[in-house]
Design a protein around this motif. Structure first.
Motif, PDB file in Angstrom:
ATOM      1  N   UNK A 358      32.928  36.971  40.381  1.00  0.00           N
ATOM      2  CA  UNK A 358      32.198  37.898  41.250  1.00  0.00           C
ATOM      3  C   UNK A 358      32.900  39.247  41.339  1.00  0.00           C
ATOM      4  N   UNK A 359      34.234  39.266  41.248  1.00  0.00           N
ATOM      5  CA  UNK A 359      34.947  40.545  41.177  1.00  0.00           C
ATOM      6  C   UNK A 359      34.481  41.343  39.960  1.00  0.00           C
ATOM      7  N   UNK A 360      34.401  40.665  38.825  1.00  0.00           N
ATOM      8  CA  UNK A 360      33.969  41.333  37.595  1.00  0.00           C
ATOM      9  C   UNK A 360      32.535  41.847  37.722  1.00  0.00           C
ATOM     10  N   UNK A 361      31.694  41.034  38.354  1.00  0.00           N
ATOM     11  CA  UNK A 361      30.298  41.415  38.532  1.00  0.00           C
ATOM     12  C   UNK A 361      30.161  42.681  39.356  1.00  0.00           C
ATOM     13  N   UNK A 362      30.846  42.740  40.489  1.00  0.00           N
ATOM     14  CA  UNK A 362      30.713  43.918  41.349  1.00  0.00           C
ATOM     15  C   UNK A 362      31.204  45.164  40.629  1.00  0.00           C
ATOM     16  N   UNK A 363      32.311  45.066  39.927  1.00  0.00           N
ATOM     17  CA  UNK A 363      32.826  46.212  39.177  1.00  0.00           C
ATOM     18  C   UNK A 363      31.783  46.692  38.171  1.00  0.00           C
TER      19      UNK A 363
END
Length: 470
Positions: A358-363
């Protein structure tokens, strides 16, 4: 091929369903999507203009959503909700942001995160059950308050907050620098350091606070974009009843990793993709109608414009595909968003294992919408610079993505550091000692410097002994 996308009885003027991943949705979810598009066309989109122009909180849009059961989207059916899953939540936020109102979509994201935090620990809590069972009937808008004026986008570090147990309940003290729907929500889930705090900032607790128990100043909010979401400062200094503790004391970090971050990152990313798609829709409508009479070509006939739009669609669909892929993973991990799995064991945390995705997604979502917003403005030319086309509002809304906590700077470091050094190296609460750096700095000292440092450290380690010696 999906059925034609309609807009007020006419074919939709933007991208059709052939550019949407409809295969990810159940038939029920497609029906909810169609209803939302209709609501956006008839009411939500017009209200977005009013909210943006006058910084008006979109309560009218929430009242519309409540009438159709959307505030209880992920609330179990036995509590009167729709009982939907993560995939549906992502679709709903994207749809609202794309066709209706980005401010509403962001406020709805925070509402859904608060609902998730309540659902995680609602099983034996009558106060939470009461709100969840009336959420649509009484249009009870919730939100999260996790930020801190001392730590910025490191919102997991609430230096300015705390709580103490009293004979009447819990004395909750909270200062928040940013709280979406602040002063307009009917209920808040807030995070503070735990009662009996002993200096360990990883020891966090969550509390339910009602709207009239918080202090706020709505007039202080004046954002570049998302101007209806009222993300101003908020303060709480109130003794609340015992049943306002959400989960056990010290449950804050678990709650954050299991539901608050997953729902916020999943849905806010869907909001950014919705804004990107909304701008592409406007660019398609404008460039296919606008003609340059001198050369007899529409703006859409120029290869440069086709390149802009093609790249924007491809990049945005890569990001939204990731959003729906992670939503599916969350659904699979939780028995399709079954809240009963948390009833008897607070250590059941299936969503938390996917947090780094989810960190990667938001970025990616925030980076993409920033790029798409610029290119769609370029595609629309001078007309796009005018508010009437509405692309200007979407552009300002889009810019919030990068800086909204966790900021993209924080997230890319999280991913890089965790991948290279291990997750333990993230050290959220600044408790680990970097001995490599420490030893390297000590090597630079001469003998006198080392003796002075040793004496200072001994004094700090055993102050009473040093006083006796003196």
């Amino acid at each position: 091929m999906s059925a034609a996308k309609m807009w007020g009885g006419e074919p939709f003027w933007g991208l059709g369903f052939e550019w949407d991943p409809q295969w990810m949705l159940t038939e029920r979810q497609k029906a909810l999507q169609a209803k939302l598009i209709e609501l956006c066309q008839t009411e939500l989109r017009a209200n977005a203009i009013e909210s943006d122009k006058n910084r008006i909180y979109p309560r009218k849009n929430f009242q519309i959503l409540a009438r159709h059961g959307f505030l209880g989207l992920i609330v179990p059916k036995e509590l009167g909700g729709l009982g939907e899953n993560h995939t549906c939540a992502a679709m709903v936020v994207e749809t609202i942001a794309r066709y209706g109102c980005a401010s509403t979509a962001m406020c709805y994201t925070m509402h859904t995160g608060a609902v998730a935090a309540a659902l995680l620990r609602h099983h034996d809590n009558p106060a939470l059950k009461d709100i969840l069972s009336r959420i649509d009937k009484d249009c009870l808008i919730g939100t999260l308050s996790y930020s801190d004026p001392e730590t910025g986008s490191h919102f997991w570090y609430p230096i300015s907050s705390g709580a103490e147990e009293t004979k009447d309940g819990w004395h909750v003290r909270k200062k928040a620098s940013w709280t979406t729907s602040g002063g307009f929500a009917d209920w808040y889930i807030v995070q503070t350091t735990s009662p009996n705090f002993n200096g360990n900032y990883a020891d966090l607790s969550c509390f339910l606070i009602l709207g009239d128990e918080a202090s706020y100043d709505p007039a202080s909010w004046n954002g570049l974009g998302l101007r209806g979401n009222q993300s101003g400062p908020l303060e709480i200094n109130k003794v609340v009843p015992k049943n306002r503790l959400v989960g056990p004391v010290g449950d804050g970090a678990r709650s954050n990793d299991e539901v608050v971050d997953p729902y916020f990152l999943l849905c806010s990313s869907a909001c950014w993709s919705g804004i990107a798609l909304g701008m592409i829709d406007i660019a398609k409508a404008h460039t296919t109608k606008k003609t340059h009479k001198d050369v007899g070509m529409r703006v859409a006939d120029y290869p440069t414009i086709q390149d802009y739009v093609g790249e924007a669609i491809i990049d945005t669909n890569v990001v939204r595909s990731m959003d729906f892929l992670i939503a599916k993973a969350l659904d699979d991990a939780t028995n399709n968003n079954d809240w009963s799995i948390h009833k008897d064991d607070v250590t059941v945390l299936p969503r938390a294992s996917l947090l780094h995705w989810l960190w990667q997604l938001k970025f990616a979502a925030a980076k993409n919408v920033a790029h798409v917003s610029d290119k769609m403005l370029h595609a629309c030319g001078g007309t796009g610079y005018k508010p009437e086309l509405q692309i200007e509002r979407y552009l300002r809304d889009a810019k919030a993505g990068w800086v909204m906590g966790p900021t993209n700077e924080v997230l890319r470091q999280f991913v890089g550091k965790a991948s290279l050094l291990g997750f333990e190296a993230l050290d959220y609460w600044n408790t680990s000692i970097n001995e490599r750096v420490l030893n390297n700095e000590i090597k630079k000292m001469d003998a006198d410097g080392k003796r002075a440092l040793a004496e200072r450290l001994l004094a700090e380690a055993n102050p009473s002994a040093m006083r006796k010696t003196a």
